[in-house]
Design a protein around this motif. Structure first.
Motif, PDB file in Angstrom:
ATOM      1  N   ALA A  59       0.835  -1.200   0.000  1.00 14.41           N
ATOM      2  CA  ALA A  59       0.000   0.000   0.000  1.00 14.41           C
ATOM      3  C   ALA A  59       0.870   1.251   0.000  1.00 14.41           C
ATOM      4  O   ALA A  59       0.582   2.225  -0.712  1.00 14.41           O
ATOM      5  N   PHE A  60       1.941   1.228   0.775  1.00 14.63           N
ATOM      6  CA  PHE A  60       2.818   2.400   0.852  1.00 14.63           C
ATOM      7  C   PHE A  60       3.487   2.684  -0.488  1.00 14.63           C
ATOM      8  O   PHE A  60       3.491   3.826  -0.962  1.00 14.63           O
ATOM      9  N   VAL A  61       4.060   1.647  -1.121  1.00 12.23           N
ATOM     10  CA  VAL A  61       4.820   1.894  -2.353  1.00 12.23           C
ATOM     11  C   VAL A  61       3.917   2.265  -3.524  1.00 12.23           C
ATOM     12  O   VAL A  61       4.378   2.922  -4.473  1.00 12.23           O
ATOM     13  N   ARG A  62       2.643   1.902  -3.461  1.00  9.84           N
ATOM     14  CA  ARG A  62       1.752   2.334  -4.539  1.00  9.84           C
ATOM     15  C   ARG A  62       1.153   3.713  -4.266  1.00  9.84           C
ATOM     16  O   ARG A  62       0.336   4.218  -5.046  1.00  9.84           O
ATOM     17  N   GLY A  63       1.572   4.315  -3.163  1.00  8.68           N
ATOM     18  CA  GLY A  63       1.159   5.681  -2.861  1.00  8.68           C
ATOM     19  C   GLY A  63      -0.064   5.807  -1.989  1.00  8.68           C
ATOM     20  O   GLY A  63      -0.500   6.926  -1.692  1.00  8.68           O
ATOM     21  N   ASP A  64      -0.628   4.683  -1.531  1.00  8.46           N
ATOM     22  CA  ASP A  64      -1.810   4.715  -0.679  1.00  8.46           C
ATOM     23  C   ASP A  64      -1.369   4.727   0.781  1.00  8.46           C
ATOM     24  O   ASP A  64      -1.508   3.738   1.505  1.00  8.46           O
ATOM     25  N   LYS A  65      -0.854   5.853   1.208  1.00  8.29           N
ATOM     26  CA  LYS A  65      -0.295   5.942   2.552  1.00  8.29           C
ATOM     27  C   LYS A  65      -1.364   5.842   3.641  1.00  8.29           C
ATOM     28  O   LYS A  65      -1.098   5.346   4.742  1.00  8.29           O
ATOM     29  N   ALA A  66      -2.549   6.291   3.337  1.00  7.29           N
ATOM     30  CA  ALA A  66      -3.626   6.210   4.329  1.00  7.29           C
ATOM     31  C   ALA A  66      -3.926   4.753   4.670  1.00  7.29           C
ATOM     32  O   ALA A  66      -4.079   4.397   5.842  1.00  7.29           O
ATOM     33  N   THR A  67      -4.009   3.908   3.642  1.00  8.52           N
ATOM     34  CA  THR A  67      -4.252   2.487   3.886  1.00  8.52           C
ATOM     35  C   THR A  67      -3.073   1.855   4.605  1.00  8.52           C
ATOM     36  O   THR A  67      -3.240   1.063   5.531  1.00  8.52           O
ATOM     37  N   ALA A  68      -1.853   2.202   4.184  1.00 12.80           N
ATOM     38  CA  ALA A  68      -0.666   1.648   4.831  1.00 12.80           C
ATOM     39  C   ALA A  68      -0.639   2.017   6.317  1.00 12.80           C
ATOM     40  O   ALA A  68      -0.340   1.168   7.169  1.00 12.80           O
ATOM     41  N   PHE A  69      -0.972   3.266   6.624  1.00 11.62           N
ATOM     42  CA  PHE A  69      -0.963   3.718   8.018  1.00 11.62           C
ATOM     43  C   PHE A  69      -2.037   2.988   8.831  1.00 11.62           C
ATOM     44  O   PHE A  69      -1.789   2.557   9.969  1.00 11.62           O
ATOM     45  N   ARG A  70      -3.222   2.823   8.225  1.00 12.22           N
ATOM     46  CA  ARG A  70      -4.302   2.117   8.933  1.00 12.22           C
ATOM     47  C   ARG A  70      -3.926   0.662   9.192  1.00 12.22           C
ATOM     48  O   ARG A  70      -4.109   0.149  10.306  1.00 12.22           O
ATOM     49  N   LEU A  71      -3.400  -0.013   8.171  1.00 15.53           N
ATOM     50  CA  LEU A  71      -3.034  -1.423   8.321  1.00 15.53           C
ATOM     51  C   LEU A  71      -1.907  -1.598   9.340  1.00 15.53           C
ATOM     52  O   LEU A  71      -1.910  -2.547  10.132  1.00 15.53           O
ATOM     53  N   PHE A  72      -0.945  -0.685   9.312  1.00 18.21           N
ATOM     54  CA  PHE A  72       0.142  -0.763  10.287  1.00 18.21           C
ATOM     55  C   PHE A  72      -0.395  -0.651  11.707  1.00 18.21           C
ATOM     56  O   PHE A  72       0.000  -1.404  12.600  1.00 18.21           O
TER      57      PHE A  72
END
Length: 305
Positions: free
Chosen positions: A224-237
């Protein structure tokens, strides 16, 4: 330009029920499982592999088995953990001879010899092979502190691929200093269960070296982070963080939980750790089972089916 990237799990050493032998069939099963899940590489003979409980013959065969099972599909990173430079050089050359793709050097930590000798050791081992080199920096485990300037000096003096596995606490300032001052020429990976994963990605980490039992959640965050979806990456983390908080409280407990999860998933037959080892009490095991259901709700699959 650095080439190692992404999620490169540290493989545990699976043992037979009596702890007497390494189960090499189970080691193959772990390698196959994490590759099937999408891991970008595999690493072995780190703390999560109980390297300090493995004899020389087992060490060699574990490396050869892992390289054979990976079959060139992903890079294999081999930890070089000897305190003696001459022995570390032999281990590095063996890893190269049997087909490892990179080595990871642990600075000498038993009766630490001082910064100059440690840097000399790193250079000697790195110079003995023609492979990418990762320097594992875990001062909380080894008791060896190395200033940022030393890593920058090593980078300036060396050619080829060079990385650091930053396991200082906190890792962020070291990570940022290395990425910025080498302009990305030295890649940085994060260990320690990757409990600072999101912050590290924001700072420019090349990837993570977590355990092997929960590769899919780490991959979901990273992708999610590398595809630019930082919001999803932050939520999943933040969904994963409570589980990491429980499983990474101590190194030996982390190894035990890793094996317990892998056994429950049917990846290995035994979750035995060699003695002396940490034994979670029943309350900790109950909490792990609760987090299994939690992971099913948050990530679509339980920790322990």
């Amino acid at each position: 330009m650095t080439k190692l990237r992404g999620i490169i799990p540290i493989l545990p050493a699976p043992f037979t029920d009596d702890g007497a032998s390494v189960d090499y069939a189970d080691l193959r099963s772990i390698v196959e499982t994490v590759i099937a899940e999408g891991a970008h590489g595999v690493a072995l003979l780190g703390v999560a592999s109980e390297f300090y409980k493995i004899d020389d013959a087992e060490r060699r065969l574990m490396i050869e088995t892992t390289v054979d099972q990976a079959a060139g599909r992903v890079p294999v990173v081999v930890n070089i953990t000897r305190n003696a430079t001459e022995l570390a050089v032999k281990d590095a050359r063996h890893a190269e001879e049997v087909g490892a793709d990179a080595i990871m050097i642990v600075p000498p930590s038993f009766i630490p010899p001082g910064s100059a000798a440690i840097i000399e050791h790193i250079h000697a081992v790195a110079d003995s092979v023609k492979l990418p080199v990762v320097i594992q920096y875990a001062p909380n485990v080894t008791g060896v502190s190395i200033p940022v300037s030393a890593f920058l000096d090593i980078e300036r003096q060396r050619g080829g691929e060079l990385y650091i596995k930053a396991e200082s606490v906190p890792p962020g300032p070291l990570l940022s200093a290395i990425v910025e001052q080498t302009e990305g020429r030295m890649g940085v990976f994060i260990g320690n269960g990757c409990v600072q994963m999101y912050d590290s990605l924001e700072r420019g980490a090349a990837g993570m070296m977590p355990g092997a039992a929960m590769v899919a959640p780490y991959l979901a965050i990273y992708d999610a982070f590398v595809r630019g979806d930082k919001a999803t990456a932050f939520r999943l983390f933040n969904d994963l963080l409570p589980v990491l908080n429980h499983t990474t409280q101590a190194a030996e407990l982390f190894v035990q939980f890793e094996k317990t999860i892998l056994k429950a998933r049917g990846v290995i037959k035994s979750d035995v750790c060699r003695r002396p080892n940490a034994v979670p009490d029943e309350a900790m095991r109950t909490m792990l089972r609760r987090y299994s259901d939690y992971m099913k709700e948050r990530f679509g699959a339980p920790l322990m089916p």
